[in-house]
Design an enzyme around this catalytic site. Structure first.
Site, short mmCIF file in Angstrom:
data_model
loop_
_atom_site.label_atom_id
_atom_site.label_comp_id
_atom_site.label_asym_id
_atom_site.label_seq_id
_atom_site.Cartn_x
_atom_site.Cartn_y
_atom_site.Cartn_z
N GLY A 1 -30.50 39.52 72.31
CA GLY A 1 -31.55 40.34 73.72
C GLY A 1 -32.11 42.34 73.14
N GLY A 2 -32.04 42.77 73.66
CA GLY A 2 -33.05 43.83 73.84
C GLY A 2 -32.06 44.41 73.04
N ALA B 1 -49.80 42.36 38.91
CA ALA B 1 -48.68 42.73 39.14
C ALA B 1 -48.71 43.34 38.47
CB ALA B 1 -47.59 41.55 38.91
C1 HXC Z 1 -23.05 42.08 81.83
C2 HXC Z 1 -21.45 41.01 79.61
C3 HXC Z 1 -23.03 40.71 79.45
C4 HXC Z 1 -24.16 41.20 79.70
C5 HXC Z 1 -21.30 40.28 78.26
N1 HXC Z 1 -20.49 40.95 79.38
N2 HXC Z 1 -22.45 40.60 78.64
N3 HXC Z 1 -21.76 41.76 81.33
N4 HXC Z 1 -24.15 41.58 81.08
N5 HXC Z 1 -24.98 40.93 79.27
C6 HXC Z 1 -19.41 40.73 79.79
C7 HXC Z 1 -18.38 39.33 79.34
O1 HXC Z 1 -18.49 39.36 81.50
C8 HXC Z 1 -17.18 39.27 79.69
O2 HXC Z 1 -16.81 40.76 80.40
C9 HXC Z 1 -16.58 40.74 77.79
O3 HXC Z 1 -18.37 41.23 78.14
C10 HXC Z 1 -17.26 39.79 76.80
O4 HXC Z 1 -17.78 38.52 77.13
P1 HXC Z 1 -17.41 37.24 76.56
O5 HXC Z 1 -18.71 36.42 76.71
O6 HXC Z 1 -16.07 36.95 77.13
O7 HXC Z 1 -17.34 37.51 74.89
P2 HXC Z 1 -17.51 36.48 73.65
O8 HXC Z 1 -17.15 35.04 73.88
O9 HXC Z 1 -17.11 37.19 72.56
O10 HXC Z 1 -19.26 35.95 73.49
C11 HXC Z 1 -20.15 37.51 73.55
C12 HXC Z 1 -21.72 37.48 74.12
C13 HXC Z 1 -21.84 36.65 75.86
C14 HXC Z 1 -22.43 36.07 72.94
C15 HXC Z 1 -22.37 38.51 73.66
O11 HXC Z 1 -21.18 37.38 75.94
C16 HXC Z 1 -22.99 36.64 75.94
O12 HXC Z 1 -23.86 35.66 75.53
N6 HXC Z 1 -23.51 37.28 76.63
C17 HXC Z 1 -24.86 37.47 77.85
C18 HXC Z 1 -25.37 37.51 76.53
C19 HXC Z 1 -27.24 37.84 76.67
O13 HXC Z 1 -27.67 36.96 77.71
N7 HXC Z 1 -27.30 39.03 77.85
C20 HXC Z 1 -28.67 39.29 77.81
C21 HXC Z 1 -29.95 39.14 76.97
S1 HXC Z 1 -31.84 40.07 77.53
P3 HXC Z 1 -14.65 40.20 80.87
O14 HXC Z 1 -14.09 40.97 82.27
O15 HXC Z 1 -14.28 38.69 80.97
O16 HXC Z 1 -13.97 40.72 79.80
C22 HXC Z 1 -31.91 40.98 76.57
C23 HXC Z 1 -33.09 41.63 77.65
C24 HXC Z 1 -33.63 42.44 77.42
O17 HXC Z 1 -31.03 41.76 76.79
C25 HXC Z 1 -34.89 42.59 76.48
C26 HXC Z 1 -35.27 43.96 76.33
C27 HXC Z 1 -36.37 44.15 74.86
#
Ligand code: HXC
Length: 508
Positions: free
Chosen positions: A169-170, A405
Site C-alpha cells: 500500500g502506501g 547507440a
Molecule cells: C494495522 C496491522 C496492519 C495495518 C498488519 N497489522 N497490517 N495493523 N494496520 N495495516 C497487524 C496485524 O493486525 C497483526 O497484529 C500484526 O500486524 C501482524 O500482521 P499479520 O497479518 O499477522 O502478519 P502476516 O501474516 O505476516 O501478514 C502481513 C501482511 C498483512 C501481509 C502485511 O498483515 C496485511 O495484509 N496487512 C494489511 C495490509 C493492507 O491492506 N494495508 C493497508 C494498505 S492501504 P497482531 O496484534 O495480531 O500482532 C494503504 C493506503 C495508503 O496503505 C495509500 C497512500 C498513498
C-alpha cells in the site's frame, strides 16, 4: 533522584521491547531481525542515537486508546557508517505490523527534515503492512507528507530504501521516490495492492512472492536495484554502498586512500576482444581490471543485464560506471537497459560523481515489442541523461559503436570530455554485413562478400572517427586504467553549467 533515573530506564526498556516477546520471536522465526537489531548491524557500534522513543499514536477508534506502544512502530534516529553521518528509520513489524499512523509518519518526517538540513543520507528499512487501518485519513496524510519530503530531498541527499519484509500500500511509494531500493530474498515483497485485492478485482490468484517478491522487482520490473540473501547481507552491503556515496550534493564524491597504483598496466586486456566480432566477452572483466582493487558495487545486477551500472573507485575517488554487456543480447540498448542506465547516470550527475562509460553496442533493439513498449521514449531517457550531465565524462569504445547507440553512449557529441577507443573499435552507422546488404541489395552473394570486406576495411575501425576528432585518442587496451585515471585527474577542475530552467522535461 534514583527512582527518576530508574523510571527512564524502565520506559526505555519498554520501548525497546516493541510489540513484545511473542511477536519478536515470531519475527525471528520468519528469518527476520527486529527493527533495532537491524540498526545495530547497519550502523557503527555505539553510534546510534534514537529520537522519539516515547512517541505514541493518538487514535481512539476501534479500541486504540488502550493499545499504545511507545515508539509506535518505527525506530528513528542518526548514527554513523564508517564514521560518516546517516539518518535512519526502521519499521518495527512487531508493533501493529509496522503500519503507519500519523504519529509514526511524523517521526519519519522529523528525520527526513533533519537529514535534508544537515546534508546527510537517509536510509529507510521497511517491514510494514501499509496504512494503520484503524486511523483512516490521518495515515494517508502522513504518507503524503513523507512522499513530499522524499521528493524535496531527491538530488540533494542520497536516499536508500531496504525492503526487509512486507511493503504494501502506501509504504511502496516512499521507496519508489528514493535513489535505490534493495530487497531481501524470500522474506520481502512489495506491491501496491496485495493478493486478496488482486483476486477481488482481476480474479487472478497470486502469491505474495509472485506479485511482488525479489524475482519480480529485482529481475523483471526493475523497481528494486538488487536483492540480498538475508538481513545481515543486505545491511552489510548497504554499508558498502554508502562508502561510495557523497553525503549530499554539496560535497562531491568521497575520496579515500588507494593502494592500487593508477599506472597499473593490464596486459590481459590486449586479448579481451575476440577475433570474431560476433563472439561475446565479459565486459565485467574490463571493469574489474580498471577500478581500484577490483571493488565494484553493481546496481540492478539482475535486471536488464545487457547494460552494467555501478560504482567503483579510481585513484580512491568514486566513479559511476556504465557499460554495455556483449554477453547479454549482444549488449543492445532496449527499453529496460535504457531506463536502468538513464536513472543511474542522473544519480551520478546529481551527486557530482564522474561517469566512465565502456561502449560495445550493436544499436537499439529492433521489433514490435520494443516499439509498442515505447523504445523511442525510453531510449531518449538515456540520451537525455548523458546530454544534460555536466560531471566529468570519460568514454571508451572497446568494439562496436553502431548507429544511434553510438551517439547515446556518452559520445563526444553529447559533451563527452575525453573519448577513447581501442584499436578494435568499430564506429559505424551499422555492422558491415547489414550495411552492404542494404546498399548493394541486388548484387550476387560473392559481390556482396567482397563489398563487405571493403566496407569493413574502410569503416569498421576507430580511425575515421578519430580523424574527425570524435575520438580523442586510440589507446592500447593494457593502458586503459592509466589513461582513464589521468583523464579523470585532469578533469577535476571541470566547470560546465546548463542554461537556467525551472527544471527539465526528461522524456518520462
Ligand atoms: C494495522 C496491522 C496492519 C495495518 C498488519 N497489522 N497490517 N495493523 N494496520 N495495516 C497487524 C496485524 O493486525 C497483526 O497484529 C500484526 O500486524 C501482524 O500482521 P499479520 O497479518 O499477522 O502478519 P502476516 O501474516 O505476516 O501478514 C502481513 C501482511 C498483512 C501481509 C502485511 O498483515 C496485511 O495484509 N496487512 C494489511 C495490509 C493492507 O491492506 N494495508 C493497508 C494498505 S492501504 P497482531 O496484534 O495480531 O500482532 C494503504 C493506503 C495508503 O496503505 C495509500 C497512500 C498513498
Amino acid at each position: 533522584m534514583k527512582h527518576i533515573l530508574e523510571e527512564l530506564e524502565k520506559r526505555r526498556g519498554q520501548a525497546r521491547m516493541g510489540g513484545g516477546e511473542r511477536r519478536i520471536a515470531s519475527q525471528h522465526a520468519k528469518g527476520k531481525l527486529t527493527a533495532r537489531e537491524r540498526l545495530d548491524l547497519l550502523l557503527d557500534e555505539g553510534s546510534f542515537e534514537e529520537f522519539d522513543m516515547f512517541v505514541e499514536h493518538r487514535a481512539t477508534d476501534f479500541g486504540m486508546a488502550d493499545q499504545k506502544v511507545p515508539g509506535d512502530g518505527v525506530v528513528t534516529g542518526w548514527g554513523h557508517i564508517n564514521g560518516r553521518l546517516v539518518f535512519v528509520f526502521s519499521k518495527d513489524f512487531t508493533v501493529f505490523g509496522g503500519s503507519l499512523s500519523n504519529a509514526h509518519a511524523r517521526k519519519i518526517i522529523k528525520v527526513q527534515e533533519q537529514a535534508l538540513k544537515v546534508g546527510a543520507p537517509i536510509i529507510g528499512l521497511f517491514d510494514a503492512g501499509g496504512a494503520r487501518i484503524q486511523e483512516g485519513v490521518d495515515g494517508l496524510a502522513g504518507y503524503a507528507d513523507i512522499f513530499l519530503q522524499n521528493t524535496l530531498a531527491s538530488g540533494v541527499i542520497p536516499q536508500i530504501s531496504v525492503i526487509m519484509g512486507p511493503c504494501a500500500g502506501g509504504d511502496v511509494y516512499s521507496p519508489a521516490i528514493t535513489d535505490f531500493i534493495f530487497m531481501v530474498k524470500d522474506t520481502s515483497y512489495m506491491y501496491v495492492t496485495g493478493p486478496d485485492v488482486v483476486k477481488t478485482v482481476t480474479h487472478e490468484e497470486v502469491t505474495h512472492e509472485e506479485l511482488g517478491g525479489y524475482r519480480v522487482h529485482a529481475m523483471k520490473s526493475g523497481v528494486a536495484d538488487g536483492a540480498f540473501e538475508n538481513d545481515l547481507e543486505a545491511l552489510t552491503q548497504i554499508r558498502r554502498l554508502v562508502d561510495f556515496l557523497p553525503l549530499s550534493n554539496r560535497e562531491g564524491a568521497p575520496v579515500r586512500e588507494s593502494y592500487d597504483p593508477s599506472e597499473r598496466l593490464e596486459a590481459s586486456l590486449d586479448t579481451l576482444i575476440p577475433a570474431n566480432p560476433n563472439k561475446p566477452y565479459d565486459m565485467k572483466e574490463l571493469i574489474l581490471k580498471v577500478v581500484d582493487e577490483a571493488d565494484f558495487f553493481e546496481i540492478s545486477a539482475e535486471f536488464a543485464k545487457n547494460i552494467i551500472c555501478g560504482f567503483g573507485r579510481i585513484d580512491g575517488a568514486t566513479v559511476g560506471i556504465v557499460a554495455n554487456q556483449p554477453q547479454v543480447l549482444a549488449g543492445v540498448l532496449d527499453i529496460d537497459s535504457s531506463r536502468k542506465a538513464a536513472r543511474f547516470v542522473r544519480f551520478c550527475d546529481a551527486f557530482e560523481i564522474p561517469l566512465v562509460t565502456f561502449v560495445d553496442v550493436p544499436g537499439f533493439m529492433p521489433g514490435t515489442k520494443q516499439e509498442q513498449g515505447g523504445l523511442i521514449r525510453h531510449g531518449a531517457k538515456l540520451l537525455f541523461a548523458y546530454a544534460e550531465a555536466t560531471v566529468p565524462k570519460v568514454t571508451l569504445i572497446t568494439r562496436k559503436a553502431y548507429g544511434g547507440a553510438y551517439d547515446v553512449m556518452s559520445s563526444k557529441h553529447l559533451r563527452g570530455d575525453v573519448n577513447y577507443a581501442w584499436p578494435t573499435a568499430e564506429i559505424a552507422v551499422m555492422g558491415s554485413k547489414g550495411a552492404v546488404e542494404i546498399i548493394f541489395r541486388n548484387e550476387s552473394d560473392e559481390a556482396i562478400a567482397e563489398r563487405e570486406a571493403d566496407y569493413k576495411a574502410r569503416f569498421a575501425n576507430p580511425f575515421v572517427a578519430a580523424s574527425r576528432g570524435y575520438i580523442d585518442d586510440v589507446i592500447m587496451p593494457h593502458s586503459t586504467r592509466r589513461r582513464i585515471s589521468r583523464a579523470l585527474k585532469n578533469l577535476r577542475g571541470k566547470q560546465l553549467a546548463n542554461p537556467w530552467k525551472k527544471h527539465d522535461n526528461i522524456p518520462l
